[in-house]
Design an enzyme around this catalytic site. Structure first.
Site, PDB file in Angstrom:
ATOM      1  N   TYR A 125       0.847  -1.189   0.000  1.00 33.29           N
ATOM      2  CA  TYR A 125       0.000   0.000   0.000  1.00 33.29           C
ATOM      3  C   TYR A 125       0.896   1.257   0.000  1.00 33.29           C
ATOM      4  O   TYR A 125       1.884   1.322   0.743  1.00 33.29           O
ATOM      5  CB  TYR A 125      -0.917  -0.048   1.232  1.00 33.29           C
ATOM      6  N   ASP A 161       0.507  -8.098   6.481  1.00 34.72           N
ATOM      7  CA  ASP A 161      -0.686  -7.270   6.316  1.00 34.72           C
ATOM      8  C   ASP A 161      -1.750  -8.160   5.673  1.00 34.72           C
ATOM      9  O   ASP A 161      -1.641  -8.515   4.504  1.00 34.72           O
ATOM     10  CB  ASP A 161      -0.343  -6.066   5.421  1.00 34.72           C
ATOM     11  N   LYS A 196     -11.238  -1.644   6.254  1.00 37.41           N
ATOM     12  CA  LYS A 196     -11.609  -2.348   5.028  1.00 37.41           C
ATOM     13  C   LYS A 196     -12.591  -3.489   5.326  1.00 37.41           C
ATOM     14  O   LYS A 196     -13.648  -3.247   5.862  1.00 37.41           O
ATOM     15  CB  LYS A 196     -10.327  -2.811   4.333  1.00 37.41           C
TER      16      LYS A 196
HETATM   17  C1  LIG Z   1      -3.409  -3.187   2.353  1.00 33.79           C
HETATM   18  C2  LIG Z   1      -3.525  -1.950   3.207  1.00 33.79           C
HETATM   19  N1  LIG Z   1      -2.857  -1.884   4.363  1.00 33.79           N
HETATM   20  C3  LIG Z   1      -2.933  -0.792   5.158  1.00 33.79           C
HETATM   21  C4  LIG Z   1      -3.687   0.307   4.804  1.00 33.79           C
HETATM   22  C5  LIG Z   1      -3.724   1.513   5.706  1.00 33.79           C
HETATM   23  O1  LIG Z   1      -4.880   1.540   6.455  1.00 33.79           O
HETATM   24  P1  LIG Z   1      -5.629   2.881   6.960  1.00 33.79           P
HETATM   25  O2  LIG Z   1      -6.133   3.588   5.752  1.00 33.79           O
HETATM   26  O3  LIG Z   1      -6.698   2.347   7.856  1.00 33.79           O
HETATM   27  O4  LIG Z   1      -4.603   3.683   7.698  1.00 33.79           O
HETATM   28  C6  LIG Z   1      -4.408   0.277   3.613  1.00 33.79           C
HETATM   29  C7  LIG Z   1      -5.228   1.436   3.208  1.00 33.79           C
HETATM   30  O5  LIG Z   1      -5.725   1.519   2.122  1.00 33.79           O
HETATM   31  C8  LIG Z   1      -4.324  -0.877   2.793  1.00 33.79           C
HETATM   32  O6  LIG Z   1      -4.980  -0.954   1.622  1.00 33.79           O
END
Ligand SMILES: Cc1ncc(COP(=O)(O)O)c(C=O)c1O
Length: 389
Positions: A108, A180, A205
């Site tokens: 990300y 993740d 998500k």
């Molecule tokens: C795969 C992934 N990890 C982490 C994050 C970060 O999360 P947050 O937007 O809740 O800070 C995202 C955000 O789009 C994501 O798609």
């Protein structure tokens, strides 16, 4: 530090989703965990209290969510944070200046931004590698390597890393494997079963699933590591509010109902796009044409609703993004409603253009998060959008 109720691990996934971490509230027996909107707790006398002193340290709504997600992942401890990014930032506080972290090269964009624009300047060192090949992880290991961090499937290129192979390499180097699991969720992928040490999520998500809060969650099995992360959670204080925890907890109750529908819609949409545009344009691990389809089948029990499509040019991408009616043009993913986005200018805008080009995050790429609507309507929407292509 919030430890699961051990007997929550005795039940099946759906039962855990609904009940884990929650017990009827003692005052009235409310079946749903109340939103404990309080910053502090009255103490009966000096040092005499019910285990709660101040809400940054502990909040019963937050604890219920922490136990729930930890039980879903098959972990022992859960820690909720104000966002997925805050969660990752706190995880990195397990390490110190000079420590080396190997990170998947296609993660990300906000993960890369946190590492490259903030944490690197505090002395943490990062190497970005293509973790599809475990040998590349091994080659990047140094005596200072403390962690290997991967996303699988990756955002947005849907690349798969062999979790067991990555765990073996990381452990041989004395490093932790951090995963993740936002895209797959514990419903489709259980990283601890493959050797992961820490699993984290953007609960924003699929876990929440309704696009109405921002949150993050880390879960662990190791007691000593959990003790350290619990200290960081309290000391750095990137905690979520109780209402956001309640919303996420409400979401996880239907995770086992939503994920099969995301998966069904994802497969149908990906297959349709393949027939309509050609298999070389559609990236979805559930398609036999995905180069890592066999690995995905081995370590995942479903593929979810995330699909990336290469439309060739920015103009074509823009046409589709602006023509859809049911898919909404928006950042984020994993909600009941279908979303569509343009990684190069949205989620991955913080990745430098030349790096995006090397990775294959081109201007023609669009990313679909298939929701749980009627799939016929999603296909009709896309048909209208790609007409003439
Ligand atoms: C795969 C992934 N990890 C982490 C994050 C970060 O999360 P947050 O937007 O809740 O800070 C995202 C955000 O789009 C994501 O798609």
């Amino acid at each position: 530090m919030t430890r699961i109720f051990d007997d929550d691990l005795d039940t099946g996934f759906g039962t855990r989703a609904i009940h884990a971490g929650q017990r009827p509230e003692p005052l009235a027996g409310a079946i749903m965990t109340p939103v404990y909107l309080t910053s502090t707790y009255v103490q009966e006398g000096m040092g005499r209290h019910k285990g709660y002193e101040y809400a940054r340290s502990k909040n019963p709504t937050r604890e219920a969510l922490e136990r729930n997600v930890a039980a879903l992942e098959g972990a022992r401890h859960g820690f909720a944070f104000a966002s997925g990014t805050a969660c990752l930032d706190s995880l990195m506080k397990l390490f110190k200046a000079g420590d080396h972290i190997i990170c998947g090269e296609n993660v990300y964009g906000g993960t890369f931004r946190l590492f490259d624009k903030l944490l690197r300047h505090l002395g943490l060192c990062f190497t970005y590698v293509d973790t599809r090949d475990p040998q590349r992880i091994a080659d990047a290991c140094t005596p200072r390597t403390v962690a290997v961090l991967i996303e699988t499937p990756t955002n947005p290129l849907m690349r798969i890393t062999d979790l067991a192979a990555a765990a073996e390499v990381a452990h041989k180097a004395g490093a932790l494997l951090i995963v993740d699991n936002t895209f797959a969720t514990p419903f489709f992928q259980r990283p601890f079963d493959h050797g992961a040490d820490i699993v984290y999520h953007s609960t924003t998500k699929y876990l929440n699933g309704h696009s109405d809060m921002i949150g993050g969650m880390a879960v662990l099995r190791d007691d000593a590591l959990a003790e350290r992360l619990g200290f960081i959670q309290n000391a750095a204080g990137a905690v979520p509010g109780p209402f956001d925890c309640w919303l996420a907890l409400r979401g996880t109750k239907t995770l086992h109902l939503r994920m099969p529908r995301h998966d069904e819609n994802g497969r149908r949409v990906a297959t349709w796009l393949t027939e309509r545009l050609g298999e070389e344009r559609v990236i979805y691990p559930g398609l036999p044409s995905h180069p890592q389809h066999e690995l995905a089948k081995r370590q995942m029990t479903g593929f979810g609703g995330m699909i990336t499509v290469d439309l060739g040019t920015r103009d074509c991408a823009q046409r589709v993004l602006e023509r859809v009616r049911i898919f909404s043009l928006a950042e984020s993913l994993g909600g009941v409603e279908s979303l569509i986005s343009h990684p190069a200018s949205m989620t991955h805008a913080s990745v430098p253009p030349e790096r995006r080009a090397e990775l294959g995050i081109t201007d023609g790429l669009i990313r679909l998060s298939c929701g749980v609507e009627d799939v016929g309507d999603l296909l009709a929407d896309l048909e209208g959008a790609v007409e003439g292509m």
